[in-house]
Each structure stands twice: as structure tokens, then as C-alpha cells.
Write a protein that holds these residues in place. Sequence first.
Motif, PDB file in Angstrom:
ATOM      1  N   LYS A  69      44.579  45.999  42.345  1.00 35.64           N
ATOM      2  CA  LYS A  69      44.829  45.283  43.100  1.00 35.64           C
ATOM      3  C   LYS A  69      45.973  44.284  42.893  1.00 35.64           C
ATOM      4  N   TYR A  70      45.499  43.760  41.479  1.00 37.52           N
ATOM      5  CA  TYR A  70      45.788  42.258  41.167  1.00 37.52           C
ATOM      6  C   TYR A  70      47.082  42.728  40.145  1.00 37.52           C
ATOM      7  N   ARG A  71      47.560  43.741  39.763  1.00 40.76           N
ATOM      8  CA  ARG A  71      48.471  44.362  39.236  1.00 40.76           C
ATOM      9  C   ARG A  71      49.637  44.740  40.415  1.00 40.76           C
ATOM     10  N   GLN A  72      49.328  45.006  41.101  1.00 39.53           N
ATOM     11  CA  GLN A  72      50.243  45.183  42.690  1.00 39.53           C
ATOM     12  C   GLN A  72      50.604  43.715  43.359  1.00 39.53           C
ATOM     13  N   GLN A  73      49.521  42.699  43.278  1.00 43.57           N
ATOM     14  CA  GLN A  73      49.690  41.778  44.255  1.00 43.57           C
ATOM     15  C   GLN A  73      50.481  41.129  43.046  1.00 43.57           C
ATOM     16  N   ASN A  74      50.758  41.240  42.478  1.00 36.17           N
ATOM     17  CA  ASN A  74      51.245  40.088  40.575  1.00 36.17           C
ATOM     18  C   ASN A  74      50.662  39.284  40.782  1.00 36.17           C
ATOM     19  N   ARG A  75      49.260  39.431  40.899  1.00 34.52           N
ATOM     20  CA  ARG A  75      48.296  38.088  40.310  1.00 34.52           C
ATOM     21  C   ARG A  75      48.235  37.702  38.548  1.00 34.52           C
ATOM     22  N   ILE A  76      48.846  37.085  38.070  1.00 35.97           N
ATOM     23  CA  ILE A  76      48.571  37.270  37.021  1.00 35.97           C
ATOM     24  C   ILE A  76      47.454  37.113  35.867  1.00 35.97           C
ATOM     25  N   LYS A  77      47.145  35.841  36.371  1.00 33.45           N
ATOM     26  CA  LYS A  77      45.579  35.364  36.090  1.00 33.45           C
ATOM     27  C   LYS A  77      44.063  35.738  35.968  1.00 33.45           C
ATOM     28  N   ASP A  78      43.878  36.770  38.021  1.00 37.40           N
ATOM     29  CA  ASP A  78      43.159  37.256  37.508  1.00 37.40           C
ATOM     30  C   ASP A  78      43.315  38.895  37.119  1.00 37.40           C
ATOM     31  N   LEU A  79      44.368  39.824  36.698  1.00 38.56           N
ATOM     32  CA  LEU A  79      44.512  39.830  35.868  1.00 38.56           C
ATOM     33  C   LEU A  79      43.969  39.795  34.417  1.00 38.56           C
ATOM     34  N   ILE A  80      44.947  38.941  33.746  1.00 37.01           N
ATOM     35  CA  ILE A  80      44.138  38.726  32.671  1.00 37.01           C
ATOM     36  C   ILE A  80      42.545  37.925  32.933  1.00 37.01           C
ATOM     37  N   TYR A  81      42.175  37.679  33.698  1.00 42.43           N
ATOM     38  CA  TYR A  81      40.614  37.395  33.210  1.00 42.43           C
ATOM     39  C   TYR A  81      39.857  38.624  33.772  1.00 42.43           C
ATOM     40  N   ILE A  82      40.618  39.821  34.431  1.00 44.57           N
ATOM     41  CA  ILE A  82      39.476  41.111  34.643  1.00 44.57           C
ATOM     42  C   ILE A  82      39.809  42.310  33.370  1.00 44.57           C
ATOM     43  N   LEU A  83      40.802  41.492  32.711  1.00 44.21           N
ATOM     44  CA  LEU A  83      41.258  42.473  31.063  1.00 44.21           C
ATOM     45  C   LEU A  83      40.065  41.960  30.211  1.00 44.21           C
ATOM     46  N   ARG A  84      40.021  40.844  30.067  1.00 42.74           N
ATOM     47  CA  ARG A  84      39.510  40.149  28.960  1.00 42.74           C
ATOM     48  C   ARG A  84      38.193  40.717  29.528  1.00 42.74           C
ATOM     49  N   GLU A  85      37.577  41.142  30.289  1.00 46.48           N
ATOM     50  CA  GLU A  85      36.485  40.816  30.644  1.00 46.48           C
ATOM     51  C   GLU A  85      35.544  41.699  30.649  1.00 46.48           C
ATOM     52  N   GLY A  86      36.660  43.219  30.332  1.00 48.75           N
ATOM     53  CA  GLY A  86      35.886  44.523  30.234  1.00 48.75           C
ATOM     54  C   GLY A  86      36.690  45.225  29.203  1.00 48.75           C
ATOM     55  N   LEU A  87      37.256  44.377  27.824  1.00 53.79           N
ATOM     56  CA  LEU A  87      38.259  44.905  26.542  1.00 53.79           C
ATOM     57  C   LEU A  87      37.283  45.315  25.376  1.00 53.79           C
ATOM     58  N   THR A  88      36.685  46.521  25.824  1.00 51.58           N
ATOM     59  CA  THR A  88      35.917  47.317  24.547  1.00 51.58           C
ATOM     60  C   THR A  88      36.000  48.572  24.805  1.00 51.58           C
ATOM     61  N   TYR A  89      36.441  49.312  23.701  1.00 51.83           N
ATOM     62  CA  TYR A  89      37.142  50.990  24.166  1.00 51.83           C
ATOM     63  C   TYR A  89      35.767  51.673  25.134  1.00 51.83           C
TER      64      TYR A  89
END
Length: 491
Positions: A69-89
Motif C-alpha cells: 500500500k505505501y509503495r503504490q501510494q508513494n508514501r515514502i516516509k511511511d514506507l521507510i518507517y515500516i521497512l525499519r520496523e522489521g529489518l531482520t532476516y
Amino acid sequence: MLTILTDYTQKNRIHQLQAQLAHAHNYQEWKEIALQLDEESGIQQWKYENSSPYFDAEVIAHRLGLLKKYRQQNRIKDLIYILREGLTYDIANICHPMLFVVCHVGTKKIIEEYIDEVNLGLKYVAESESLDFSLAEKIQFFKNCQVAYGQPALMFSGGATLGLFHSGVCKVLREHDLMPRVLSGSSAGAIMAAMLGVSSPEETDRILTGQHIFSDAFQFRSFKSLWKDKGGFADVRHLKRFLVQNLGDLTFEEAHQRSGLNINIAVAPYDASQNASILNRFTAPDLLVWSAVLASCAVPILFPPVKLTAKRYDGQHTPFMANTFWVDGSMRSDFPQEKMSRLYNINYTIACQVNPHIVPFMQSDAERYRRDLLSWPERIIRRQGKVITKGLMDFTRERIGSVPQVRRLLDNVHGIVDQRYYGDVNIFAHYNLKHYMYMMQNPRPELFKILQKEGERATWPKVSVIEIHARIGKTIEHLLVDLTQANTRNP
């Protein structure tokens, strides 16, 4: 009758595919047959079932929806937030080994889709032209991502000439851009790690074809020579000549500058009461790599303990910890996982095991993680057997430990029993009697080809597992390189 005939035909087809899989000539052929086998056996359907006791599908499904949703809606800050939130393999346990033992290739589709979407999100952030997110901020974001996500390590066990198996593992990993930048090795594994670590990227492929290693590494001494002194059964000078010829005169720091790899060589003091060590560009930057490998290959009885040699700032060779003798690191630290984790921010490890006294006891992931009632007796025997063995050795050391030779033997056996021989991903050989005859043979071209192919075949079933583990980390690495280069072109 028709149903019985259909079942027979399907079983026959599966049997044929299994036979073809066992004789595949390369990974592409192996993968095509493996996918057919998954489809023919009906296992493919398992991938589309989200329910599993081994990972939290609900967490993954929720995050997958937000990322899209964040990528398709171009919500960069939200996308960055959700990426940071779960950045573990292994978020939500998606890398549990039991998720990779059902199918020959791949795992649950939702896990594969999630990893794809994380990669798309990272690329979207890197390529975004948002005025709110500058190039410098992007670079810092991906540097932070790289630290948060960590990096893998590849660990090579000992095993004398059987260590040529490692070259097949490396060949497959390089072909798929999955070769870690952190390597460790002990004994024969130290030779493999060091040869990669002293070579430029252009030279590595030549090494993995077997060039430059076909010389005599072992020469056994005569009984007359053994009687005269207390050295080992093999001539350490012969091994030293082999290592100097193949590794050159590079220190650990010089090797890193040349290859870009972090190599770690496991060694142990001859005094078995002292802890094993790993030698690398941080712990011993001026130590000569060949010297560390020589010590790591000094298997008790086979080779005598050795001293280490460093290279001074003016090029002169000088003793390193002059009063200490060193022996084979695999006796007490075949896989130095904890020490490397502290130095290199390791997130998962790939263990390549060929030690002939360990391989027969290795279990597959399916065997190790079984929890059904029938698995209990073997699990109890393995665990209690280890406890009892260590207890007996401790008791014996207390009673007759005053005899130095006996004490040293018991300390070494205790070190072998007490080690952890598994990584997060495990690649190990399958031996029969002929492999034990290979052990002390010199690395001739014919033997190299045999053992390398065995290493390749053992790695093919692990490629999709390692790809899933590594893809996000590789994406972060590649995007950071691209952004840094863009910054250099347009400061």
C-alpha cells in the motif's frame, strides 16, 4: 482399477524424477527436475497454505499489505518507517529450518512474496525523487539498514584433503552471487578460506577451478626420522612449503586489502587448558596468513605444534607471541560463530562440514527439529550421551590429569565433544569407506574434481534457502553501492 493404475504411474514418475535429480549435471538441471518433482508429488500445494506452527503468517500478511500500500501510494516516509520496523532476516520466524524441508525448491509463497515486496520497497526508496529525502539521507538510511540487517558468514570445517569439498560449495555460491564476505576456516578449511582471502576477485575463479593447488601438501616421515625426534607423522616443512607457495607473503591486513574478504583462521594453544582463538585483520593484522594456516593445520600426532610468524613494518619476519605453540583450531573451535558475531555483526551462518569424525553423526534439519514422539528416544540418547561423555572425561581428568600427555588428550577430546557443529544453514558431505582413504592423499586434479562435484551437489538443495536468507541483505548492499557512486559523480 483406474485409480490403482494412476497411483502406480505417479509413483513410477516420481521414482524416475528422483533418479534424475541424483544425477543432475548442474544446478539449472537440478532445479528444473526438483520443481517437477515438487509438482508431481503434490508438495507444491503446501506452499500456498499459510498455516504453519513454524512462523507467524498473520504478522507477515499484515506487513506485506502495508508495504504494498505505501509503495503504490508513494508514501515514502511511511514506507521507510515500516521497512525499519522489521529489518531482520528472520522476522516472524520466516527462516525456521522446517520451512525449507518440505519442498525441494523454495518455501511458503507468502514468505517469498514478502521478501520480494521488501526488496521492491527498498529499491523504490533508493530510486525515489522525493524532495523530502535527499541523496545523503538515502545513503545514511541504507548504511543504517546494512547495520541493522547484518551479514552472513561462511564457515569451513577441517577434514584434511576432504576439504576440497569446500571448493564446490564456494563455486555454487559464487555463481549465484551468494558468497559471504566473512569466512572462517580451521585446518583444511583454513586453507580454503585463506586461498580466497589472499586472492583478488579476478583470481578467485581460477582458484575454484583447482589451479595453483595441485602440489604435495603431505609427506609422511620415515620411522627412522620419527625415532630421532618427537615430531608428527607428517613433515611440517612440506606443508609449510605448500602454504607459502599458494598463499604468498601476505599479512591478514594485506590480504583484506587485496580481496575485500574478512578471513578468520581458528587456532588453539598447545596448552589445552587455554581457549582457542581466531586470527584475522582485527586480532592479528600483521600476522602472515600462511603462518596462521600452518598452525590451524597442525593436527596433534599428525603434525607437531608450531609457532606463529608476523611481518614487521619493514618487511622483516618476526615471532608472534614467541613463547606460545599452536595447534589445529578444529580441536576446540571448528566453527567460531560467537567470536565472529561480535566482530562482524553476523545475522546467520552457513556451515560447511567435512570432518570425518563429525559427518557420520550429522543430522538433517528435518531430523534435528522433529518433535514427534518417535523422535524422543534418539534426542534423549544424543543429549544424555554428550552429558555422560563430558562427565566421564571430567572425572578422568580429576583422577589422572597429573600426567601431561593424558591430560592433553582428554582436554582435546573434551573440546571436540563440547563444540557446536551446526550453523543456521548446513552443508555437509555424505561419506563411505573410500572417503576415509582420500583423507591423507595429496590434492591431485582427479581427486579435486571428484570432491568438488560432491560439494556442488550438496549445495544445490541449499541454494533457494540461502537466497531467501540473503536477498534483502544483497539488495541493501547493491543499492548502497549505487547511491554512493551517484554521490561521487554528483557531490
